[in-house]
Design a protein around this motif. Structure first.
Motif, PDB file in Angstrom:
ATOM      1  N   VAL A  14      17.947 155.028  90.272  1.00 18.84           N
ATOM      2  CA  VAL A  14      19.152 154.609  89.549  1.00 18.84           C
ATOM      3  C   VAL A  14      20.224 154.105  90.505  1.00 18.84           C
ATOM      4  CG1 VAL A  14      18.745 156.141  87.604  1.00 18.84           C
ATOM      5  CG2 VAL A  14      20.016 156.988  89.588  1.00 18.84           C
ATOM      6  N   GLU A  15      20.019 154.295  91.801  1.00 20.26           N
ATOM      7  CA  GLU A  15      20.986 153.869  92.809  1.00 20.26           C
ATOM      8  C   GLU A  15      20.581 152.547  93.480  1.00 20.26           C
ATOM      9  OE1 GLU A  15      22.637 157.559  94.987  1.00 20.26           O
ATOM     10  OE2 GLU A  15      20.670 158.177  94.252  1.00 20.26           O
ATOM     11  N   HIS A  16      19.779 151.762  92.782  1.00 21.92           N
ATOM     12  CA  HIS A  16      19.257 150.511  93.330  1.00 21.92           C
ATOM     13  C   HIS A  16      20.378 149.585  93.812  1.00 21.92           C
ATOM     14  CE1 HIS A  16      16.320 147.081  93.349  1.00 21.92           C
ATOM     15  NE2 HIS A  16      17.429 146.388  93.146  1.00 21.92           N
ATOM     16  N   GLU A  17      21.346 149.336  92.955  1.00 26.33           N
ATOM     17  CA  GLU A  17      22.411 148.394  93.303  1.00 26.33           C
ATOM     18  C   GLU A  17      23.254 148.905  94.466  1.00 26.33           C
ATOM     19  OE1 GLU A  17      21.580 149.237  90.209  1.00 26.33           O
ATOM     20  OE2 GLU A  17      20.854 147.302  89.452  1.00 26.33           O
ATOM     21  N   VAL A  18      23.499 150.210  94.486  1.00 22.78           N
ATOM     22  CA  VAL A  18      24.264 150.788  95.586  1.00 22.78           C
ATOM     23  C   VAL A  18      23.521 150.608  96.899  1.00 22.78           C
ATOM     24  CG1 VAL A  18      25.403 152.881  96.432  1.00 22.78           C
ATOM     25  CG2 VAL A  18      25.203 152.485  93.967  1.00 22.78           C
ATOM     26  N   SER A  19      22.200 150.730  96.841  1.00 21.16           N
ATOM     27  CA  SER A  19      21.375 150.537  98.033  1.00 21.16           C
ATOM     28  C   SER A  19      21.524 149.117  98.572  1.00 21.16           C
ATOM     29  CB  SER A  19      19.907 150.820  97.710  1.00 21.16           C
ATOM     30  OG  SER A  19      19.060 150.402  98.755  1.00 21.16           O
ATOM     31  N   VAL A  20      21.547 148.140  97.683  1.00 26.73           N
ATOM     32  CA  VAL A  20      21.707 146.747  98.115  1.00 26.73           C
ATOM     33  C   VAL A  20      23.026 146.572  98.859  1.00 26.73           C
ATOM     34  CG1 VAL A  20      21.984 144.367  97.335  1.00 26.73           C
ATOM     35  CG2 VAL A  20      20.250 145.822  96.266  1.00 26.73           C
ATOM     36  N   ILE A  21      24.088 147.132  98.303  1.00 29.30           N
ATOM     37  CA  ILE A  21      25.409 147.020  98.934  1.00 29.30           C
ATOM     38  C   ILE A  21      25.404 147.677 100.308  1.00 29.30           C
ATOM     39  CG2 ILE A  21      27.830 147.705  98.753  1.00 29.30           C
ATOM     40  CD1 ILE A  21      27.404 147.634  95.647  1.00 29.30           C
ATOM     41  N   SER A  22      24.898 148.907 100.371  1.00 31.10           N
ATOM     42  CA  SER A  22      24.883 149.636 101.648  1.00 31.10           C
ATOM     43  C   SER A  22      24.058 148.905 102.698  1.00 31.10           C
ATOM     44  CB  SER A  22      24.321 151.051 101.448  1.00 31.10           C
ATOM     45  OG  SER A  22      25.152 151.830 100.626  1.00 31.10           O
ATOM     46  N   LYS A  44      12.867 146.286  91.594  1.00 27.43           N
ATOM     47  CA  LYS A  44      12.672 147.346  90.600  1.00 27.43           C
ATOM     48  C   LYS A  44      11.262 147.352  90.034  1.00 27.43           C
ATOM     49  CE  LYS A  44      17.525 147.751  89.220  1.00 27.43           C
ATOM     50  NZ  LYS A  44      18.507 147.670  88.102  1.00 27.43           N
ATOM     51  N   ASN A  45      10.544 146.216  90.174  1.00 28.64           N
ATOM     52  CA  ASN A  45       9.143 146.175  89.730  1.00 28.64           C
ATOM     53  C   ASN A  45       8.186 146.669  90.822  1.00 28.64           C
ATOM     54  OD1 ASN A  45       9.027 144.100  91.594  1.00 28.64           O
ATOM     55  ND2 ASN A  45       8.697 142.475  90.080  1.00 28.64           N
ATOM     56  N   LYS A  46       8.764 147.193  91.931  1.00 31.31           N
ATOM     57  CA  LYS A  46       8.027 147.800  93.053  1.00 31.31           C
ATOM     58  C   LYS A  46       7.385 146.791  93.998  1.00 31.31           C
ATOM     59  CE  LYS A  46       7.114 152.064  90.473  1.00 31.31           C
ATOM     60  NZ  LYS A  46       6.099 153.046  90.026  1.00 31.31           N
ATOM     61  N   ASN A  47       7.589 145.498  93.781  1.00 26.59           N
ATOM     62  CA  ASN A  47       7.104 144.508  94.734  1.00 26.59           C
ATOM     63  C   ASN A  47       8.089 144.386  95.888  1.00 26.59           C
ATOM     64  OD1 ASN A  47       4.844 143.913  93.165  1.00 26.59           O
ATOM     65  ND2 ASN A  47       5.934 142.336  91.993  1.00 26.59           N
ATOM     66  N   SER A  65      15.975 134.384  89.992  1.00 28.50           N
ATOM     67  CA  SER A  65      16.225 133.234  90.852  1.00 28.50           C
ATOM     68  C   SER A  65      16.151 133.634  92.324  1.00 28.50           C
ATOM     69  CB  SER A  65      17.595 132.639  90.541  1.00 28.50           C
ATOM     70  OG  SER A  65      17.931 131.611  91.454  1.00 28.50           O
ATOM     71  N   LEU A  66      16.682 134.810  92.651  1.00 24.40           N
ATOM     72  CA  LEU A  66      16.659 135.286  94.040  1.00 24.40           C
ATOM     73  C   LEU A  66      15.227 135.441  94.539  1.00 24.40           C
ATOM     74  CD1 LEU A  66      17.792 136.588  96.622  1.00 24.40           C
ATOM     75  CD2 LEU A  66      17.974 138.747  95.348  1.00 24.40           C
ATOM     76  N   LEU A  67      14.382 136.082  93.756  1.00 24.52           N
ATOM     77  CA  LEU A  67      13.028 136.369  94.218  1.00 24.52           C
ATOM     78  C   LEU A  67      12.187 135.108  94.387  1.00 24.52           C
ATOM     79  CD1 LEU A  67      12.167 139.666  92.293  1.00 24.52           C
ATOM     80  CD2 LEU A  67      13.220 139.347  94.548  1.00 24.52           C
ATOM     81  N   LYS A  68      12.525 134.065  93.651  1.00 27.34           N
ATOM     82  CA  LYS A  68      11.810 132.803  93.816  1.00 27.34           C
ATOM     83  C   LYS A  68      12.098 132.167  95.177  1.00 27.34           C
ATOM     84  CE  LYS A  68      11.561 131.672  88.885  1.00 27.34           C
ATOM     85  NZ  LYS A  68      12.059 130.779  87.796  1.00 27.34           N
TER      86      LYS A  68
END
Length: 404
Positions: A14-22, A44-47, A65-68
């Motif tokens: 649940v802290e995915h977005e916070v991880s990106v920022i950090s 979030k799809n584990k890839n 768009s980012l992952l592409k």
């Protein structure tokens, strides 16, 4: 030659977005003269992905768009046993290898990143990594195990009771009576293995207790109920180092809009920045630095922070959160964050240590641990199968073929 640092972030918690920022904060701080940071994003799809587009916070507004714009990858080891980044798929004549990795820098908060699972993955690949090892990560994430170790080590914690969600379903009345008789109200109810205040709530009576437990069981199967400090000061302190040498940062007093520091207090307050207040991570939390405490109380908290860090066998940088009962001035260890939001850099800058120096120190602690491990024996060079010519019970070949 620069040390190649794979910075792992994102994840499925649940802290995915916070991880990106950090992680982006850390990548921007890493000393480019010594290190080459390589972003490794776990969606979030584990890839898993890498690519320059991952370095821009604005790109995360549209993940598809980012992952592409990124390369999907896998981590393997080459013939020399060195961890390498490979493209997930390639054409017939495509180049599969992207880069080698010298050290991993995990900046994943919460489940599957801060709980020892990712650290175990690094261990299997022989990849040195920043921060706590498998054991200290797992213990730091599990509030029950952490409390038991700290209590047995004589460190101050609040009275608590814990149980599994299945216990609650099968024997709710008995658990309520035990909580009411041993702790009394008010109490705080928490999932045992989540951070960022997710699933945490206060209960002042039986009805609120039942609601709080139901909420917590949505996030974890192990639940902690602890005595609530009603006249409270929340103070945090970061520690940097390992089991041999460690130092404490300045202390901060965290200001909450409610009785419990919420997710919104931590990540969606503190004013705006270029990308919005939430892009500043834990740096945006309303706080006083340094905390308003006497020199004696500050020294007490700093010592308890260091003792907690080393008792749990931590490494790298952690943040230890404390509760101070303002009625008695007693200090309690609340929890430890082994991969704290924003890596607690804002607690080190007042000491004269820049974010760049902090990340360099963390990487050097990781490389020191790897040098120490290289001197240890983890396996014996032998082949038990070659020692016996028979089957599983040591029988001879002739016995294996006795029916012929």
């Amino acid at each position: 030659m620069k040390v190649k640092v794979g910075v792992f972030f994102g994840g499925v918690s649940v802290e995915h977005e916070v991880s990106v920022i950090s992680a982006l904060q850390a990548i921007n701080a890493i000393d480019r003269d010594q290190y080459e940071p390589i972003p490794i994003y776990i969606a979030k799809n584990k890839n898993w992905y890498t690519g320059e587009a991952l370095l821009e916070i604005e790109n995360y507004k549209n993940i598809d768009s980012l992952l592409k714009q990124c390369e999907r990858i896998i981590i393997t080891t080459n013939d020399q046993g060195r961890p390498v980044i490979h493209r997930h798929t390639t054409g017939m004549f495509g180049k599969k290898l992207i880069s080698e990795i010298d050290v991993a820098f995990p900046v994943i908060h919460g489940t599957y990143g801060e709980d020892g699972i990712l650290q175990g993955y690094f261990e299997l690949h022989g990849l040195p990594y920043v921060g706590c090892d498998v054991f200290s990560s797992a213990v730091g994430m599990d509030k029950v195990m952490m409390k038991q170790i700290l209590r047995d080590s004589g460190l101050p914690i609040l009275d608590y009771h814990w149980f599994y969600s299945s216990n609650w379903l099968n024997d709710q009345d008995a658990l309520i009576e035990k909580i009411e008789s041993e702790l009394n109200y008010p109490v705080i109810v928490k999932p045992a293995n989540l951070g960022s205040s997710v699933g945490i709530s206060k209960a002042t009576n039986r009805e609120e207790l039942e609601e709080a437990v139901e909420l917590a069981t949505e996030f974890a199967k192990k639940i902690v109920v602890e005595k609530m400090v009603t006249n409270l000061k929340e103070v945090n302190c970061s520690v940097l180092g390992d089991y041999e040498e460690a130092e404490s940062s300045v202390c901060e007093e965290v200001l909450s809009s409610t009785d419990i520091l919420t997710y919104q207090d931590k990540y969606q307050s503190g004013g705006s920045s270029k990308g919005g207040g939430s892009s500043k991570g834990m740096e945006s939390t309303n706080r006083k630095i340094p905390a308003e405490m006497s020199d004696e109380k500050t020294a007490e908290v700093q010592k308890l922070a260091k003792d907690t860090f080393q008792t749990l066998g931590c490494a790298g940088v952690s943040r230890i959160d404390f509760l101070i009962d303002k009625n008695t001035e007693q200090v309690f260890v609340n929890e430890i964050n082994t991969i704290p939001g924003s890596l607690s850099f804002y607690l080190w800058e007042p000491t004269g240590k820049s974010f760049k120096e902090l990340t360099s120190d963390m990487i050097q602690v990781a490389l020191k641990r790897e040098r120490e491990r290289e001197s240890l024996t983890f396996s014996v060079d032998t082949n038990l199968f070659a020692m016996h010519s028979g089957g599983a019970k040591g029988g001879s070949k002739s016995k294996l073929g006795s029916n012929s």
